[in-house]
Design a protein around this motif. Structure first.
Motif, PDB file in Angstrom:
ATOM      1  N   SER A 102      32.274  49.918  44.993  1.00 33.10           N
ATOM      2  CA  SER A 102      33.684  49.515  44.991  1.00 33.10           C
ATOM      3  C   SER A 102      33.884  48.249  44.158  1.00 33.10           C
ATOM      4  CB  SER A 102      34.160  49.288  46.425  1.00 33.10           C
ATOM      5  OG  SER A 102      33.355  48.293  47.025  1.00 33.10           O
ATOM      6  N   GLU A 103      35.126  47.992  43.833  1.00 30.01           N
ATOM      7  CA  GLU A 103      35.490  46.855  42.993  1.00 30.01           C
ATOM      8  C   GLU A 103      35.161  45.526  43.682  1.00 30.01           C
ATOM      9  OE1 GLU A 103      39.320  47.249  40.853  1.00 30.01           O
ATOM     10  OE2 GLU A 103      39.773  45.278  41.701  1.00 30.01           O
ATOM     11  N   ILE A 104      34.538  44.611  42.930  1.00 30.11           N
ATOM     12  CA  ILE A 104      34.242  43.280  43.474  1.00 30.11           C
ATOM     13  C   ILE A 104      35.215  42.254  42.891  1.00 30.11           C
ATOM     14  CG2 ILE A 104      32.516  41.434  43.634  1.00 30.11           C
ATOM     15  CD1 ILE A 104      30.327  43.586  43.588  1.00 30.11           C
ATOM     16  N   PHE A 105      35.484  42.376  41.583  1.00 32.32           N
ATOM     17  CA  PHE A 105      36.390  41.442  40.912  1.00 32.32           C
ATOM     18  C   PHE A 105      37.517  42.224  40.206  1.00 32.32           C
ATOM     19  CE2 PHE A 105      32.226  39.209  40.729  1.00 32.32           C
ATOM     20  CZ  PHE A 105      32.550  38.079  41.459  1.00 32.32           C
ATOM     21  N   PRO A 106      38.784  41.975  40.594  1.00 31.98           N
ATOM     22  CA  PRO A 106      39.901  42.673  39.918  1.00 31.98           C
ATOM     23  C   PRO A 106      39.911  42.400  38.411  1.00 31.98           C
ATOM     24  CG  PRO A 106      40.666  41.662  41.953  1.00 31.98           C
ATOM     25  CD  PRO A 106      39.253  41.215  41.768  1.00 31.98           C
ATOM     26  N   LYS A 107      39.601  41.163  37.995  1.00 32.57           N
ATOM     27  CA  LYS A 107      39.529  40.891  36.554  1.00 32.57           C
ATOM     28  C   LYS A 107      38.296  40.052  36.221  1.00 32.57           C
ATOM     29  CE  LYS A 107      41.731  38.750  32.536  1.00 32.57           C
ATOM     30  NZ  LYS A 107      42.873  38.026  31.946  1.00 32.57           N
ATOM     31  N   ALA A 116      34.396  46.064  38.340  1.00 29.54           N
ATOM     32  CA  ALA A 116      35.460  45.243  37.764  1.00 29.54           C
ATOM     33  C   ALA A 116      36.720  46.084  37.556  1.00 29.54           C
ATOM     34  CB  ALA A 116      34.995  44.657  36.427  1.00 29.54           C
ATOM     35  N   GLY A 117      37.868  45.501  37.860  1.00 27.26           N
ATOM     36  CA  GLY A 117      39.121  46.194  37.592  1.00 27.26           C
ATOM     37  C   GLY A 117      39.396  46.155  36.099  1.00 27.26           C
ATOM     38  N   HIS A 118      39.762  44.965  35.613  1.00 23.80           N
ATOM     39  CA  HIS A 118      40.088  44.757  34.208  1.00 23.80           C
ATOM     40  C   HIS A 118      38.968  43.945  33.546  1.00 23.80           C
ATOM     41  CE1 HIS A 118      43.035  43.959  30.873  1.00 23.80           C
ATOM     42  NE2 HIS A 118      42.244  42.900  30.718  1.00 23.80           N
ATOM     43  N   ILE A 119      38.498  44.403  32.396  1.00 29.00           N
ATOM     44  CA  ILE A 119      37.474  43.653  31.655  1.00 29.00           C
ATOM     45  C   ILE A 119      38.120  43.052  30.406  1.00 29.00           C
ATOM     46  CG2 ILE A 119      35.277  43.760  30.420  1.00 29.00           C
ATOM     47  CD1 ILE A 119      34.542  46.193  32.180  1.00 29.00           C
ATOM     48  N   ALA A 120      38.143  41.707  30.349  1.00 31.62           N
ATOM     49  CA  ALA A 120      38.717  41.017  29.184  1.00 31.62           C
ATOM     50  C   ALA A 120      37.598  40.412  28.355  1.00 31.62           C
ATOM     51  CB  ALA A 120      39.669  39.921  29.659  1.00 31.62           C
ATOM     52  N   GLY A 121      37.711  40.526  27.034  1.00 26.89           N
ATOM     53  CA  GLY A 121      36.670  39.987  26.160  1.00 26.89           C
ATOM     54  C   GLY A 121      37.231  38.970  25.185  1.00 26.89           C
ATOM     55  N   ASP A 173      41.635  34.030  21.799  1.00 28.64           N
ATOM     56  CA  ASP A 173      42.004  32.805  22.512  1.00 28.64           C
ATOM     57  C   ASP A 173      41.326  32.791  23.891  1.00 28.64           C
ATOM     58  OD1 ASP A 173      43.171  30.696  23.800  1.00 28.64           O
ATOM     59  OD2 ASP A 173      45.200  31.565  23.856  1.00 28.64           O
ATOM     60  N   PRO A 174      40.380  31.873  24.117  1.00 30.42           N
ATOM     61  CA  PRO A 174      39.652  31.887  25.391  1.00 30.42           C
ATOM     62  C   PRO A 174      40.574  31.648  26.595  1.00 30.42           C
ATOM     63  CG  PRO A 174      39.120  29.901  24.116  1.00 30.42           C
ATOM     64  CD  PRO A 174      39.921  30.789  23.224  1.00 30.42           C
ATOM     65  N   ALA A 175      41.617  30.818  26.409  1.00 29.94           N
ATOM     66  CA  ALA A 175      42.538  30.529  27.518  1.00 29.94           C
ATOM     67  C   ALA A 175      43.243  31.803  27.964  1.00 29.94           C
ATOM     68  CB  ALA A 175      43.561  29.480  27.089  1.00 29.94           C
ATOM     69  N   GLU A 176      43.662  32.621  26.992  1.00 30.10           N
ATOM     70  CA  GLU A 176      44.316  33.886  27.324  1.00 30.10           C
ATOM     71  C   GLU A 176      43.347  34.830  28.027  1.00 30.10           C
ATOM     72  OE1 GLU A 176      46.438  35.775  24.036  1.00 30.10           O
ATOM     73  OE2 GLU A 176      45.926  37.729  24.910  1.00 30.10           O
ATOM     74  N   CYS A 177      42.120  34.834  27.557  1.00 32.27           N
ATOM     75  CA  CYS A 177      41.102  35.738  28.118  1.00 32.27           C
ATOM     76  C   CYS A 177      40.851  35.453  29.597  1.00 32.27           C
ATOM     77  CB  CYS A 177      39.804  35.605  27.319  1.00 32.27           C
ATOM     78  SG  CYS A 177      38.450  36.669  27.883  1.00 32.27           S
ATOM     79  N   VAL A 178      40.789  34.166  29.973  1.00 34.62           N
ATOM     80  CA  VAL A 178      40.423  33.823  31.362  1.00 34.62           C
ATOM     81  C   VAL A 178      41.609  33.840  32.333  1.00 34.62           C
ATOM     82  CG1 VAL A 178      38.556  32.361  30.495  1.00 34.62           C
ATOM     83  CG2 VAL A 178      40.723  31.293  31.172  1.00 34.62           C
ATOM     84  N   ARG A 179      42.844  33.980  31.808  1.00 30.84           N
ATOM     85  CA  ARG A 179      44.026  33.928  32.679  1.00 30.84           C
ATOM     86  C   ARG A 179      43.941  34.970  33.804  1.00 30.84           C
ATOM     87  NH1 ARG A 179      48.215  34.112  28.973  1.00 30.84           N
ATOM     88  NH2 ARG A 179      47.688  31.917  28.625  1.00 30.84           N
ATOM     89  N   ASP A 180      44.075  34.499  35.058  1.00 30.72           N
ATOM     90  CA  ASP A 180      44.043  35.359  36.250  1.00 30.72           C
ATOM     91  C   ASP A 180      42.691  36.017  36.510  1.00 30.72           C
ATOM     92  OD1 ASP A 180      46.683  34.946  37.061  1.00 30.72           O
ATOM     93  OD2 ASP A 180      47.421  36.414  35.597  1.00 30.72           O
ATOM     94  N   ALA A 181      41.653  35.607  35.765  1.00 31.24           N
ATOM     95  CA  ALA A 181      40.348  36.238  35.976  1.00 31.24           C
ATOM     96  C   ALA A 181      39.715  35.740  37.273  1.00 31.24           C
ATOM     97  CB  ALA A 181      39.418  35.946  34.799  1.00 31.24           C
ATOM     98  N   ALA A 217      38.510  31.199  41.549  1.00 33.59           N
ATOM     99  CA  ALA A 217      37.712  32.004  40.620  1.00 33.59           C
ATOM    100  C   ALA A 217      36.256  31.514  40.608  1.00 33.59           C
ATOM    101  CB  ALA A 217      38.294  31.915  39.212  1.00 33.59           C
ATOM    102  N   ILE A 218      35.362  32.411  40.172  1.00 40.35           N
ATOM    103  CA  ILE A 218      33.963  32.021  39.947  1.00 40.35           C
ATOM    104  C   ILE A 218      33.771  31.846  38.449  1.00 40.35           C
ATOM    105  CG2 ILE A 218      31.558  32.797  40.050  1.00 40.35           C
ATOM    106  CD1 ILE A 218      32.254  34.296  42.636  1.00 40.35           C
ATOM    107  N   LEU A 219      33.198  30.698  38.069  1.00 39.51           N
ATOM    108  CA  LEU A 219      32.829  30.469  36.672  1.00 39.51           C
ATOM    109  C   LEU A 219      31.311  30.570  36.595  1.00 39.51           C
ATOM    110  CD1 LEU A 219      33.389  29.566  33.728  1.00 39.51           C
ATOM    111  CD2 LEU A 219      33.257  27.188  34.529  1.00 39.51           C
ATOM    112  N   SER A 220      30.823  31.469  35.755  1.00 43.22           N
ATOM    113  CA  SER A 220      29.375  31.639  35.636  1.00 43.22           C
ATOM    114  C   SER A 220      28.994  31.727  34.155  1.00 43.22           C
ATOM    115  CB  SER A 220      28.919  32.891  36.395  1.00 43.22           C
ATOM    116  OG  SER A 220      27.520  32.957  36.454  1.00 43.22           O
TER     117      SER A 220
END
Lengths: 311, 311
Positions: free
Chosen positions: B2-7, B30-35, B58-66, B93-96
């Motif tokens: 099952s899903e652990i992280f929506p984004k 993962a729900g949504h995968i942003a790169g 744009d990294p800021a856009e990529c991490v939004r709501d992640a 959020a978790i930053l790894s």
């Protein structure tokens, strides 16, 4: 393929000797294949696999009437073995070997070679980390190079015959001087093996990192070195004792270069590191293009390692 | 699964980032995968392969709501990247990351992590010599170890969540201190890579042996080193610049041990050579038994190299 030698005697039936037997069977270049080992246990294992037509614990009996005799024991034994078989060699026979060094082999063997026998040292550049008569397989030499180092004055027809033989076993053949062979192999094989043995030993000795950690996290690069460092210890001891000068020369260069890298790390010289790391990629590409290694990532082994894990 | 992280936001979509995306797709964690990549060319390649749901320069856009943000660029870029995304990280959020060094990553990233974000450094011990968004594949982490180095006081529930995530990607997970990670990896990965880069460089520089000889006769052992020495130069430069102390410590031990071997060769001490060579075989066996490498001779690559040759 038609028969080249009515009888071939393999003095030594480990990985290389047994692979030669399988490849001879595949190509039909040998009439009778005779095998020798000084260990009963090895002869029994060879008997079980069944790659030889006759097996003996007596080298003189093995070489009797042989048209090609191949020394395939560790190179440190060649001198005494040559002495034992010398008077039993058939006139006109070819005496060869598969040793990883060539100058020392000529030094040790040539004095025992009787008049009328053609002595042509050879080195097939092929192997695996496994050893013994059960490790051999017919495809070992396919696409690999075999280097012949006939001393000056060797009969050209005999050299051509041995070349045809190795080509029939799947190899490409190159002829060069023994000293050149020893230098080339010092860099392409001997020093890499020494370094692999050394780093695995260093890891094993570290008090600050457990062996369990080293094993678990070896997929980061270390595991590649352990494969090479699992090669036959007796064979490799003899290689280093018998190619001392070339190995020490290349090792000196390696150590100098490593000191420069060490210094670049200590002083944070990223450009020096990047320049080297970018340059070495091209060599990998050339080796893959030359058919000397697979292009698959991780040697294509990923799936296999996992199968093993799942057992 | 099952899903652990929506984004999930992947900052960096090379070999590791793209493999994570494939493995996330395979497992459904993962729900949504942003790169994200700073290079348009890389984004276009990622688009072509199609492993991400959204891509941005744009990294800021990529991490939004992640819910999970993973730094997967060379470790030298982590500090400035963390600074750029800091204020855009979602609370909770978790930053790894996936960097090969951990102490330096904590030093560079931790100061930028906002209150309420869980910073949990990670290192999957997996890779190939290839790089870029087209080199990734879902099975890369299967059976491999992933090390987490949460700083003291990190939320245990967040660590457990990240552990489940990596297990879903196929890994086994171990938690340890950052300094210990760096020392273990120095021996299992960093110094082996340095040695491989170095010997390939040494071979390339020899005046007495041609590059063509090195390539032709590389099957004697050298070719194994060229695979490792074909790894991504930028990534590895950053590793050495950021794990200086541990690398220099292990390198010092390696050089000492190598000098002893050099001396044994010079003085013909066969027993010292044999003792080391016999000892290192056992370590190979342990690595194969632990499922961290294949038991097949030559990594089982023989057949593949030949196929390539026949093309």
């Amino acid at each position: 393929m038609s028969e080249i030698f009515p009888k071939v005697a393999l003095l030594g039936i480990g990985l290389i000797g047994s692979s030669m037997a399988h490849a001879m069977r595949r190509s039909g270049v040998a009439g009778h294949i005779a095998g020798y080992s000084h260990r009963l246990e090895t002869l029994e294992a060879a008997q079980e696999v069944g790659f030889a037509d006759s097996l003996s614990i007596d080298p003189a009996e093995c070489v009797r009437d042989a048209d090609l005799v191949v020394l395939a024991t560790p190179v440190g034994t060649f001198g005494s073995l040559a002495e034992k078989i010398a008077e039993h060699l058939k006139p006109g026979a070819i005496l060869s070997d598969v040793g990883s060094v060539k100058t020392a082999v000529i030094r040790d063997v040539a004095p025992h070679v009787p008049e009328g026998v053609h002595f042509i040292p050879a080195h097939p550049i092929a192997g695996t980390e496994q050893s013994g008569p059960k490790a051999g397989f017919a495809e070992l030499f396919d696409g690999r190079w075999c280097i012949l180092t006939p001393p000056p004055g060797t009969d050209a027809a005999a050299v051509a015959k041995l070349q045809s033989f190795w080509e029939a076993l799947g190899s490409q053949v190159e002829v060069m001087e023994a000293a050149r062979h020893d230098l080339v192999l010092a860099i392409t094989s001997h020093v890499p093996h020494l370094i692999a043995y050394n780093i695995v030993g260093t890891a094993d000795d570290l008090e600050t990192v457990t062996q369990s950690d080293v094993i678990k996290f070896s997929a980061g690069g270390f595991r590649d070195f352990t494969r090479i460092a699992a090669s036959d210890p007796t064979m490799w001891r003899d290689v280093f004792l018998n190619n001392r000068e070339a190995v020490l020369e290349v090792l000196g260069r390696f150590s100098e270069d490593l000191s420069a890298l060490q210094r670049a790390i200590r002083w944070g010289d990223g450009d020096a590191l990047f320049t080297l790391f970018a340059r070495t990629r091209a060599i990998r590409r050339s080796i893959v293009d030359a058919g000397q290694d697979t292009a698959a990532p991780n040697f294509g082994r990923g799936a296999k390692a996992d199968e093993k894990k799942d057992q």
